[in-house]
Design a protein around this motif. Structure first.
Motif, short mmCIF file in Angstrom:
data_model
loop_
_atom_site.label_atom_id
_atom_site.label_comp_id
_atom_site.label_asym_id
_atom_site.label_seq_id
_atom_site.Cartn_x
_atom_site.Cartn_y
_atom_site.Cartn_z
N LEU A 45 0.82 -1.21 0.00
CA LEU A 45 0.00 0.00 0.00
C LEU A 45 0.86 1.26 0.00
O LEU A 45 0.88 2.05 0.94
CB LEU A 45 -0.95 -0.03 1.20
CG LEU A 45 -1.89 -1.25 1.21
CD1 LEU A 45 -2.75 -1.25 2.46
CD2 LEU A 45 -2.76 -1.29 -0.05
N SER A 46 1.58 1.44 -1.09
CA SER A 46 2.44 2.61 -1.32
C SER A 46 2.66 2.70 -2.82
O SER A 46 2.21 1.83 -3.58
CB SER A 46 3.77 2.45 -0.58
OG SER A 46 4.50 1.33 -1.09
N GLY A 47 3.36 3.76 -3.26
CA GLY A 47 3.66 3.86 -4.69
C GLY A 47 4.48 2.68 -5.19
O GLY A 47 4.05 1.97 -6.11
N PRO A 48 5.65 2.40 -4.58
CA PRO A 48 6.41 1.21 -4.97
C PRO A 48 5.62 -0.07 -4.73
O PRO A 48 5.76 -1.05 -5.47
CB PRO A 48 7.65 1.28 -4.07
CG PRO A 48 7.80 2.73 -3.72
CD PRO A 48 6.40 3.26 -3.63
N GLY A 49 4.78 -0.06 -3.69
CA GLY A 49 3.98 -1.23 -3.38
C GLY A 49 2.98 -1.57 -4.47
O GLY A 49 2.64 -2.75 -4.68
N LEU A 50 2.49 -0.56 -5.18
CA LEU A 50 1.58 -0.81 -6.29
C LEU A 50 2.27 -1.64 -7.37
O LEU A 50 1.66 -2.55 -7.96
CB LEU A 50 1.08 0.52 -6.86
CG LEU A 50 0.13 0.44 -8.06
CD1 LEU A 50 -1.11 -0.38 -7.73
CD2 LEU A 50 -0.26 1.84 -8.51
N ILE A 51 3.54 -1.37 -7.62
CA ILE A 51 4.31 -2.18 -8.58
C ILE A 51 4.55 -3.59 -8.03
O ILE A 51 4.49 -4.59 -8.77
CB ILE A 51 5.64 -1.49 -8.92
CG1 ILE A 51 5.38 -0.20 -9.70
CG2 ILE A 51 6.54 -2.41 -9.74
CD1 ILE A 51 4.68 -0.39 -11.03
N THR A 52 4.83 -3.68 -6.73
CA THR A 52 4.99 -5.00 -6.10
C THR A 52 3.72 -5.82 -6.26
O THR A 52 3.77 -7.02 -6.60
CB THR A 52 5.32 -4.83 -4.61
OG1 THR A 52 6.55 -4.12 -4.46
CG2 THR A 52 5.44 -6.19 -3.91
N LEU A 53 2.58 -5.20 -6.04
CA LEU A 53 1.30 -5.88 -6.19
C LEU A 53 1.08 -6.31 -7.64
O LEU A 53 0.69 -7.45 -7.91
CB LEU A 53 0.17 -4.95 -5.73
CG LEU A 53 -1.26 -5.42 -5.95
CD1 LEU A 53 -1.53 -6.74 -5.21
CD2 LEU A 53 -2.26 -4.35 -5.51
N TYR A 54 1.32 -5.41 -8.57
CA TYR A 54 1.16 -5.71 -10.00
C TYR A 54 2.06 -6.88 -10.42
O TYR A 54 1.61 -7.81 -11.11
CB TYR A 54 1.47 -4.46 -10.82
CG TYR A 54 1.72 -4.69 -12.28
CD1 TYR A 54 0.69 -5.08 -13.14
CD2 TYR A 54 2.99 -4.49 -12.82
CE1 TYR A 54 0.92 -5.28 -14.49
CE2 TYR A 54 3.23 -4.68 -14.18
CZ TYR A 54 2.19 -5.08 -15.01
OH TYR A 54 2.43 -5.27 -16.35
N THR A 55 3.32 -6.85 -9.98
CA THR A 55 4.25 -7.92 -10.34
C THR A 55 3.78 -9.25 -9.78
O THR A 55 3.88 -10.30 -10.45
CB THR A 55 5.66 -7.58 -9.81
OG1 THR A 55 6.08 -6.33 -10.34
CG2 THR A 55 6.67 -8.65 -10.21
#
Length: 346
Positions: A217-227
């Protein structure tokens, strides 16, 4: 901020016993940008931000260099009087003289920053203490209602939640001393509520010993979630930055990008509801850069559905208003407001 749960400032003074500054610098320093402004302290306690400037942290060797550059700019380009004091809102907690932080471009020593910036005195406060402090000063047109019934709000705690480079959380306590309760809830364990979220957590647990809220639940976390969703679906990730991902989701060109944004907003709603119940909140404020980019999805319904999905206690949240806050100077305003509030409560 002597501890994670304290809004007290770490402070250094070059001149013992010097009178309180009448003109001060306020700064909001995150992992990507530093935002600065200044104000003259007013007898009525009102706060305004003057001389607002934004710095890319990676382009400067230290926090002191940014403060020094800003002070030099003020002296050269504005009618601001000489300023000897600054309040810096910054992510992390103090360990003696050093700031503990995982997202900054450089280490921060309180004493060295004060010395190298040329300031006579300097205070560091938790960044989300400042953001929460600013809520009482935010203009009405900066608030966008996601859900709830603001006309039924009663006085009480307000949760301030901000996904950005990390995930900031604080609680505003109107009339309290202190008026803000700092928190490191961004580093508390992330909880899943459905099969897909549990699948994501299972996948991430193979890589990380501790999966905290800001891991997703953060900007970098959005990419982590997508990946993670790409891996679960057997797809190759196409996007490397939150901006690219959000653009793809907005255009409808990538189903997994759209799903990632929807899952992110719903998961954020679940956490916001948990925090509202935990603190007995009468209002919730969403700040942080990512919430502006996801304004459409946040208002689409998934966030609200999960915010209210608390079983028999759903009724306790039905009337709690959740606001998305758009205010580019919020952290600076809050740093200055924190200093004003401290002076008036002495």
């Amino acid at each position: 901020m002597s501890t994670p749960a304290s809004s007290d400032a770490a402070r250094t003074d070059a001149v013992a016993g010097s009178p309180p500054a009448s003109t001060i610098i306020g700064a909001d320093v995150g992992g990507t940008y530093a935002r600065l402004g200044w104000t003259r302290l007013q007898p009525d306690g009102s706060v305004s931000v003057n001389g607002f400037r934004k710095y890319a942290c990676a382009e400067y060797p230290s926090l002191a260099a940014i403060l020094r550059d800003y002070a030099d700019w003020l002296a050269r380009e504005t009618d601001a009087p000489p300023i000897a004091h600054a309040v810096v809102a910054i992510a992390g907690v103090m360990d003696g003289d050093n700031l503990l932080n995982t997202n900054l471009a450089w280490p921060v020593s309180l004493a060295a920053t004060q010395r190298d910036s040329g300031l006579q005195s300097l205070e560091l406060i938790n960044d989300f203490v400042a953001v929460a402090q600013a809520m009482a000063h935010a203009e009405a047109d900066a608030l966008h209602l996601i859900c709830g019934e603001p006309e039924r709000v009663t006085a009480g705690p307000a949760v301030v939640l901000g996904p950005g480079t990390g995930l900031g959380v604080a609680v505003y306590l109107p009339g309290g001393t202190p008026s803000v309760l700092a928190s490191e809830a961004g580093h508390a364990a992330l909880a899943g509520s459905n099969a897909l979220e549990h699948d994501v957590l299972r996948l991430l647990s193979q890589r990380y010993e501790h999966i905290d809220n800001e891991r997703v639940l953060s900007g970098p976390g959005l990419i982590t979630l997508y990946t993670a969703l790409c891996e679960l679906r057997g797809s190759t990730p196409r996007w490397q930055s939150p901006a690219e991902l959000v653009d793809a989701a907005r255009s409808g060109s990538d189903v997994l990008a759209s799903q990632s944004v929807d899952v992110f907003c719903a998961w954020l709603g679940s956490l916001a509801g948990d925090l509202a119940l935990t603190f007995g909140a009468r209002a919730v404020y969403l700040t942080g850069g990512i919430t502006g980019h996801l304004s459409g999805p946040l208002h689409a319904g998934g966030f609200q559905q999960r915010f209210l999905a608390k079983g028999r206690l759903s009724a306790a949240l039905k009337h709690v208003p959740v606001w998305r806050v758009e205010h580019g100077e919020l952290g600076v305003l809050g740093a200055l407001a924190w200093h004003v509030d401290k002076r008036t409560t002495r």
